[in-house]
Structure formats: C-alpha cells, structure tokens
Design a protein around this motif. Structure first.
Motif, PDB file in Angstrom:
ATOM      1  N   ALA A 175      -5.733   3.595  16.515  1.00  0.00           N
ATOM      2  CA  ALA A 175      -5.686   4.535  15.380  1.00  0.00           C
ATOM      3  C   ALA A 175      -5.357   5.326  14.870  1.00  0.00           C
ATOM      4  O   ALA A 175      -4.798   6.228  14.299  1.00  0.00           O
ATOM      5  CB  ALA A 175      -6.453   3.706  14.447  1.00  0.00           C
ATOM      6  N   ILE A 176      -6.180   5.861  16.132  1.00  0.00           N
ATOM      7  CA  ILE A 176      -6.009   7.416  15.038  1.00  0.00           C
ATOM      8  C   ILE A 176      -4.785   8.220  16.258  1.00  0.00           C
ATOM      9  O   ILE A 176      -4.349   9.190  15.353  1.00  0.00           O
ATOM     10  CB  ILE A 176      -7.393   8.924  15.609  1.00  0.00           C
ATOM     11  N   ALA A 177      -4.464   7.490  17.457  1.00  0.00           N
ATOM     12  CA  ALA A 177      -3.286   8.247  18.013  1.00  0.00           C
ATOM     13  C   ALA A 177      -1.973   8.011  17.428  1.00  0.00           C
ATOM     14  O   ALA A 177      -0.939   9.009  17.121  1.00  0.00           O
ATOM     15  CB  ALA A 177      -3.190   7.373  19.236  1.00  0.00           C
ATOM     16  N   ALA A 178      -2.176   6.776  16.143  1.00  0.00           N
ATOM     17  CA  ALA A 178      -0.990   5.905  15.851  1.00  0.00           C
ATOM     18  C   ALA A 178      -0.968   7.456  14.526  1.00  0.00           C
ATOM     19  O   ALA A 178       0.904   7.811  14.282  1.00  0.00           O
ATOM     20  CB  ALA A 178      -1.089   4.904  15.232  1.00  0.00           C
ATOM     21  N   ALA A 179      -1.863   7.870  13.770  1.00  0.00           N
ATOM     22  CA  ALA A 179      -1.618   8.439  12.329  1.00  0.00           C
ATOM     23  C   ALA A 179      -1.278   9.662  13.315  1.00  0.00           C
ATOM     24  O   ALA A 179      -0.399  10.885  12.562  1.00  0.00           O
ATOM     25  CB  ALA A 179      -3.479   8.596  12.007  1.00  0.00           C
ATOM     26  N   GLU A 180      -1.622  10.317  14.403  1.00  0.00           N
ATOM     27  CA  GLU A 180      -1.187  12.175  14.769  1.00  0.00           C
ATOM     28  C   GLU A 180      -0.304  11.965  15.237  1.00  0.00           C
ATOM     29  O   GLU A 180       0.584  12.652  14.912  1.00  0.00           O
ATOM     30  CB  GLU A 180      -2.226  12.489  15.646  1.00  0.00           C
ATOM     31  N   SER A 181       0.186  10.402  15.835  1.00  0.00           N
ATOM     32  CA  SER A 181       2.173  10.467  16.235  1.00  0.00           C
ATOM     33  C   SER A 181       3.268  10.680  14.786  1.00  0.00           C
ATOM     34  O   SER A 181       3.986  11.303  15.123  1.00  0.00           O
ATOM     35  CB  SER A 181       1.988   9.593  17.144  1.00  0.00           C
ATOM     36  N   LYS A 182       2.522   9.999  13.925  1.00  0.00           N
ATOM     37  CA  LYS A 182       3.075   9.746  12.635  1.00  0.00           C
ATOM     38  C   LYS A 182       3.220  10.979  12.071  1.00  0.00           C
ATOM     39  O   LYS A 182       4.598  11.594  11.277  1.00  0.00           O
ATOM     40  CB  LYS A 182       2.789   8.466  11.963  1.00  0.00           C
ATOM     41  N   SER A 183       2.230  11.925  11.639  1.00  0.00           N
ATOM     42  CA  SER A 183       2.473  12.627  11.604  1.00  0.00           C
ATOM     43  C   SER A 183       2.229  13.809  11.620  1.00  0.00           C
ATOM     44  O   SER A 183       2.244  14.997  11.076  1.00  0.00           O
ATOM     45  CB  SER A 183       0.468  13.025   9.925  1.00  0.00           C
ATOM     46  N   LEU A 216      -6.783  13.929   8.382  1.00  0.00           N
ATOM     47  CA  LEU A 216      -5.676  14.718   8.928  1.00  0.00           C
ATOM     48  C   LEU A 216      -5.930  15.874   8.211  1.00  0.00           C
ATOM     49  O   LEU A 216      -5.907  16.397   6.956  1.00  0.00           O
ATOM     50  CB  LEU A 216      -4.873  14.473   9.590  1.00  0.00           C
ATOM     51  N   ILE A 217      -5.510  17.317   9.182  1.00  0.00           N
ATOM     52  CA  ILE A 217      -5.059  18.583   9.152  1.00  0.00           C
ATOM     53  C   ILE A 217      -3.603  19.132   9.573  1.00  0.00           C
ATOM     54  O   ILE A 217      -3.787  18.829  10.974  1.00  0.00           O
ATOM     55  CB  ILE A 217      -6.325  19.793   9.468  1.00  0.00           C
ATOM     56  N   SER A 218      -2.243  19.443   8.734  1.00  0.00           N
ATOM     57  CA  SER A 218      -1.803  20.212   9.215  1.00  0.00           C
ATOM     58  C   SER A 218      -1.676  21.187   9.921  1.00  0.00           C
ATOM     59  O   SER A 218      -2.227  21.659   9.689  1.00  0.00           O
ATOM     60  CB  SER A 218      -0.499  19.251   8.899  1.00  0.00           C
ATOM     61  N   THR A 276      -0.940  12.696   0.549  1.00  0.00           N
ATOM     62  CA  THR A 276      -0.777  13.867   0.972  1.00  0.00           C
ATOM     63  C   THR A 276      -1.647  15.105  -0.036  1.00  0.00           C
ATOM     64  O   THR A 276      -1.340  14.472  -1.333  1.00  0.00           O
ATOM     65  CB  THR A 276       0.800  14.569   1.625  1.00  0.00           C
ATOM     66  N   ASP A 277      -1.431  16.514  -0.712  1.00  0.00           N
ATOM     67  CA  ASP A 277      -1.564  17.371  -0.905  1.00  0.00           C
ATOM     68  C   ASP A 277      -1.230  16.689  -2.167  1.00  0.00           C
ATOM     69  O   ASP A 277      -1.343  16.544  -3.582  1.00  0.00           O
ATOM     70  CB  ASP A 277      -1.787  18.569  -1.217  1.00  0.00           C
TER      71      ASP A 277
END
Length: 106
Positions: free
Chosen positions: A45-53, A75-77, A99-100
């Motif tokens: 799940a973390i890998a999917a979120a990092e990959s997409k964002s 996450l933090i960009s 996002t913010d």
C-alpha cells in the motif's frame, strides 16, 4: 454506610470499565481480523501511494472508511506539502488523494 457506598461505587466503576474494555477489544479484534485477511500488505500500500504521488510516506493506518477497509497513507512531497492517499486494501487501487488544497478522487 460509607463503606457500603464506596463498595457500590467501586463495583459500578469496575463494571463500566470492563464494558468499555470489551467494546474496544471487539473493535480491535475486528480490525485485526480484517488486516490479517487482506491480500495487500502495508508495504504494498505504501509503495502504491508513493508511486502514484511521487511523495515519501511518513505514516500509515489501516482503517474502516465507510464500511470498506483501506490504508490511509500520509506523505510529504519534495516541496514539503502533506498528502493523504487512501489505498484499497483488496486491490491496491488508489481511491483518493487529499492535499492541502483539494481532494482528488480516483
């Protein structure tokens, strides 16, 4: 008489505490069972979120979102903005990115 009232108070508080503990245990137990049964791991799940964002994960939760178990990844960009990505615990599909500024549904 005072000793009798104290014992009633202690008994009442004890019974209330046990009923609250049972309720919390029940919720935790359901969450644990759902987590163990889900085909998508926290790492996936973390890998999917990092990959997409394109951002890096700082925390993650497994939670019931309107009757559906999801991973909520914070996450933090690279520019320092915080994002929250919801990942489907059954398919690893991205359900929502917050996002913010705005929410983006997927």
């Amino acid at each position: 008489m005072t000793k009798y009232l104290r014992n009633i108070t202690i008994s009442t508080v004890g019974a209330f505490s046990l009923s609250i503990a049972g309720f919390v245990f029940s919720d935790d137990h359901a969450e644990h069972q759902a987590f163990l049964a889900t085909p998508i791991s926290l790492s996936q799940a973390i890998a999917a979120a990092e990959s997409k964002s394109g951002a890096k994960a700082i925390s993650a939760e497994f939670e019931d979102e309107n009757g559906k178990w999801v991973y909520s990844i914070e996450l933090i960009s690279t520019s320092g903005h915080e994002l929250e990505v919801e990942v489907d615990s059954q398919t690893a599909a991205i359900l929502k990115i917050e996002t913010d500024d705005k929410d983006v549904a997927y």
